[in-house]
Design an enzyme around this catalytic site. Structure first.
Site, mmCIF file in Angstrom:
data_model
loop_
_atom_site.group_PDB
_atom_site.id
_atom_site.type_symbol
_atom_site.label_atom_id
_atom_site.label_comp_id
_atom_site.label_asym_id
_atom_site.label_seq_id
_atom_site.Cartn_x
_atom_site.Cartn_y
_atom_site.Cartn_z
ATOM 1 N N SER A 41 0.870 -1.186 0.000
ATOM 2 C CA SER A 41 0.000 0.000 0.000
ATOM 3 C C SER A 41 0.901 1.228 0.000
ATOM 4 C CB SER A 41 -0.919 -0.016 1.225
ATOM 5 O OG SER A 41 -0.170 0.045 2.418
ATOM 6 N N HIS A 152 -3.378 -6.102 2.438
ATOM 7 C CA HIS A 152 -2.480 -7.144 2.947
ATOM 8 C C HIS A 152 -3.178 -8.480 3.163
ATOM 9 C CE1 HIS A 152 0.316 -3.824 4.755
ATOM 10 N NE2 HIS A 152 0.335 -3.871 3.449
ATOM 11 N N GLU A 161 -4.646 -2.694 9.234
ATOM 12 C CA GLU A 161 -3.904 -3.279 10.358
ATOM 13 C C GLU A 161 -4.600 -3.043 11.684
ATOM 14 O OE1 GLU A 161 0.118 -1.752 10.152
ATOM 15 O OE2 GLU A 161 0.143 -2.041 7.981
ATOM 16 N N GLU A 204 1.670 -9.574 6.810
ATOM 17 C CA GLU A 204 2.506 -9.202 7.957
ATOM 18 C C GLU A 204 2.370 -10.187 9.117
ATOM 19 O OE1 GLU A 204 1.832 -5.047 8.781
ATOM 20 O OE2 GLU A 204 2.798 -4.463 6.898
ATOM 21 N N ASP A 239 -3.951 0.888 11.646
ATOM 22 C CA ASP A 239 -3.473 1.571 10.446
ATOM 23 C C ASP A 239 -4.576 1.420 9.417
ATOM 24 O OD1 ASP A 239 -2.333 2.687 8.270
ATOM 25 O OD2 ASP A 239 -0.715 1.213 8.034
ATOM 26 N N GLU A 282 -3.364 5.419 12.286
ATOM 27 C CA GLU A 282 -2.474 5.808 11.187
ATOM 28 C C GLU A 282 -3.285 6.022 9.916
ATOM 29 O OE1 GLU A 282 0.816 3.091 10.922
ATOM 30 O OE2 GLU A 282 1.008 3.374 8.759
ATOM 31 N N ASP A 308 1.613 8.167 7.537
ATOM 32 C CA ASP A 308 2.471 7.256 6.769
ATOM 33 C C ASP A 308 2.459 7.693 5.310
ATOM 34 O OD1 ASP A 308 3.681 5.159 5.438
ATOM 35 O OD2 ASP A 308 2.151 3.674 5.880
ATOM 36 N N LYS A 333 9.806 5.026 7.449
ATOM 37 C CA LYS A 333 10.206 3.867 6.638
ATOM 38 C C LYS A 333 11.376 4.311 5.776
ATOM 39 C CE LYS A 333 5.526 1.930 5.952
ATOM 40 N NZ LYS A 333 4.293 2.103 5.132
ATOM 41 N N HIS A 361 8.468 -1.358 9.500
ATOM 42 C CA HIS A 361 8.788 -2.314 8.435
ATOM 43 C C HIS A 361 7.933 -2.003 7.205
ATOM 44 C CE1 HIS A 361 5.142 -5.079 9.506
ATOM 45 N NE2 HIS A 361 4.846 -3.800 9.543
ATOM 46 N N LYS A 384 6.796 -0.657 14.557
ATOM 47 C CA LYS A 384 5.708 -1.412 13.955
ATOM 48 C C LYS A 384 6.362 -2.441 13.058
ATOM 49 C CE LYS A 384 2.915 0.050 10.510
ATOM 50 N NZ LYS A 384 1.759 0.546 9.751
HETATM 51 P P1 PGA Z 1 3.046 -1.280 3.147
HETATM 52 O O1 PGA Z 1 2.191 -1.295 4.477
HETATM 53 O O2 PGA Z 1 4.436 -1.677 3.474
HETATM 54 O O3 PGA Z 1 2.329 -2.242 2.257
HETATM 55 O O4 PGA Z 1 2.990 0.134 2.609
HETATM 56 C C1 PGA Z 1 2.651 -0.840 5.705
HETATM 57 C C2 PGA Z 1 1.901 0.387 6.152
HETATM 58 O O5 PGA Z 1 1.006 0.880 5.452
HETATM 59 O O6 PGA Z 1 2.208 0.914 7.216
HETATM 60 ZN ZN ZN Z 2 0.588 2.581 6.937
#
Ligand code: PGA
Ligand code: ZN
Length: 416
Positions: A41, A152, A161, A204, A239, A282, A308, A333, A361, A384
């Site tokens: 995503s 996911h 999430e 995940e 999230d 998030e 994010d 990230k 991650h 996370k």
């Molecule tokens: P992604 O998901 O690594 O698929 O972007 C993680 C997140 O959205 O925090």
């Molecule tokens: Zn996210």
């Protein structure tokens, strides 16, 4: 002694079985290796992951990015001092020259940048977290993703999430055990209520049960926490990754079988926060909506609002968010921006402006443990990194266990 002798890349696999970039950096006496993770995503403002778009691997090959490391980056890093991380990252940024790493590929630069740091730490005989910050001592609270939805998982949950946050634990080790016990309790509940297929896992490592509504997922989570006896220690985090259920045409969000405007969606979140012990949300709104995010911050006063896809670990977007008061925490990230130095700069900007930092991650991960060390080095207080299951997730948790033991009496645990 600390001059770079060679930089060598190859194509390896990530946790979804897609190709990714691995880089080895060598000096005369030291060696460092790291691998680029990959999101599903992904935010539209993220640095660009270079994919070959050829027939092999369904277009996802990374031979071009590997070539860029072996034939462009390697030449320019040879002879450089491996401990000069900022200087090296600046070379990567300038060699790319695009602002979003689309020429070399953020997968090429991030793997190189992290491998350089690992080689530097090894050459000084220091653990990575200590090399990155000699004063680091704070073990992060894990935000453990135990129910997967959105992009996911193959279920109908809009929210991506559902995380348990054992913030009331006394140490990282204890928080991990608590999260783990809840994860297994949850498995029993899901199996009993929805059958054996409900405990298949998503990207995940969290379960991906065939649920339709957010409240169904939150109810089973609360039940698992209560059954395990951790109501006091454990809170919840979400999230939403809401860009993935935002419909631009109608400016609505498709959730729980209805289409909500952003105003109605905020009301919906207010209801969830009233009913469940949620302390962090998030990406509650889509990735362009700085103003809407500011409303969420105002209305959900006691909830951490994490950016994010909104912030993509990019100082320009973080500055915009600070100006608009759009988020109270940065999701960090490294591959969203493409170098370690830029990520550290992003974290520092957030912290100077009283924002929290959650090191994260990606849904496509690897055996790399760098983000565990980074979370400690940044004194972030939050990480996370998925469910306490699947090797690419437990690699990070296990590394944090090692760091906690190594720090001994110096170790602290908790939000920063
Ligand atoms: P992604 O998901 O690594 O698929 O972007 C993680 C997140 O959205 O925090
Ligand atoms: Zn996210």
């Amino acid at each position: 002694m600390t001059r770079i002798r060679s930089v060598r890349a190859r194509e390896v696999l990530d946790s979804r079985g897609n190709p990714t970039v691995e880089v080895d950096v060598r000096t005369e006496h030291a060696f460092g290796r790291d691998i680029a993770p990959s999101g599903a995503s992904t935010g539209i403002y993220e640095a660009v992951e270079l994919r070959d778009k050829e027939e092999r691997y369904g277009g996802k090959g990374v031979r071009k990015a590997v070539h860029n490391v072996n034939n462009v980056i390697a030449k320019h890093l040879k002879g450089r001092d491996v401990v000069k991380q900022q200087e090296i990252d600046k070379i990567l940024i300038e060699l790319d020259g695009t602002g979003n790493k689309s020429k070399l590929g953020a997968n090429a630069t991030v793997a190189t940048s992290m491998a350089v740091a690992r080689c530097a730490a090894n050459s000084l005989r220091l653990p990575l977290y200590e090399y990155l910050d000699a004063m680091s001592h704070l073990l992060p609270v894990p935000l453990m993703n135990v129910i997967n939805g959105g992009k996911h998982a193959g279920n109908e949950l809009a929210i991506q999430e559902f995380m348990v946050v054992p913030k009331g634990a006394k140490s990282f080790r204890e928080s991990l055990r608590i999260g783990c016990e809840i994860y297994h309790e949850l498995k029993g509940i899901l199996k009993e209520k929805f059958g054996a297929t409900a405990v298949n896992v998503g990207d995940e490592g969290g379960y991906a049960p065939p649920l339709k509504k957010t409240s169904q997922a939150l109810d089973v989570l609360v039940e698992a926490i209560e059954n395990s006896g951790y109501e006091k220690e454990v809170k919840l985090a979400l999230d939403c990754a809401s860009s993935s259920f935002y419909i631009g045409k109608t400016k609505t969000y498709a959730i729980d079988g209805s289409g909500l405007t952003s105003e109605k969606l905020i009301e919906y979140y207010e209801g969830l926060v009233e009913q469940y012990p949620i302390i962090s949300i998030e990406d509650p709104l889509y990735e362009e909506d700085f103003q809407g995010f500011a409303q969420v911050v105002k209305r959900l006063k006691n909830v951490q609002v994490v950016g994010d896809d909104l912030l993509v670990t990019n100082v320009k977007r973080i500055a915009m968010s600070i100006k608009n008061k759009s988020a109270t925490a940065l999701l960090l990230k490294v591959n969203q921006i493409g170098t370690l130095s830029e990520s550290i700069e992003a974290a520092n900007l957030a912290k100077r402006n009283k924002m929290s930092v959650v090191v994260s991650h990606r849904s496509g991960e690897t055996e790399s443990t760098t983000i565990a060390d980074l979370a400690v080095a940044l004194n972030a207080g939050q990480i996370k990194t998925g469910a306490p299951a699947r090797g690419e997730r437990t690699a990070k948790y296990n590394q944090l266990l090692r760091i906690e033991q190594e720090l001994g009496s110096k170790a602290r645990f908790g939000f920063s």
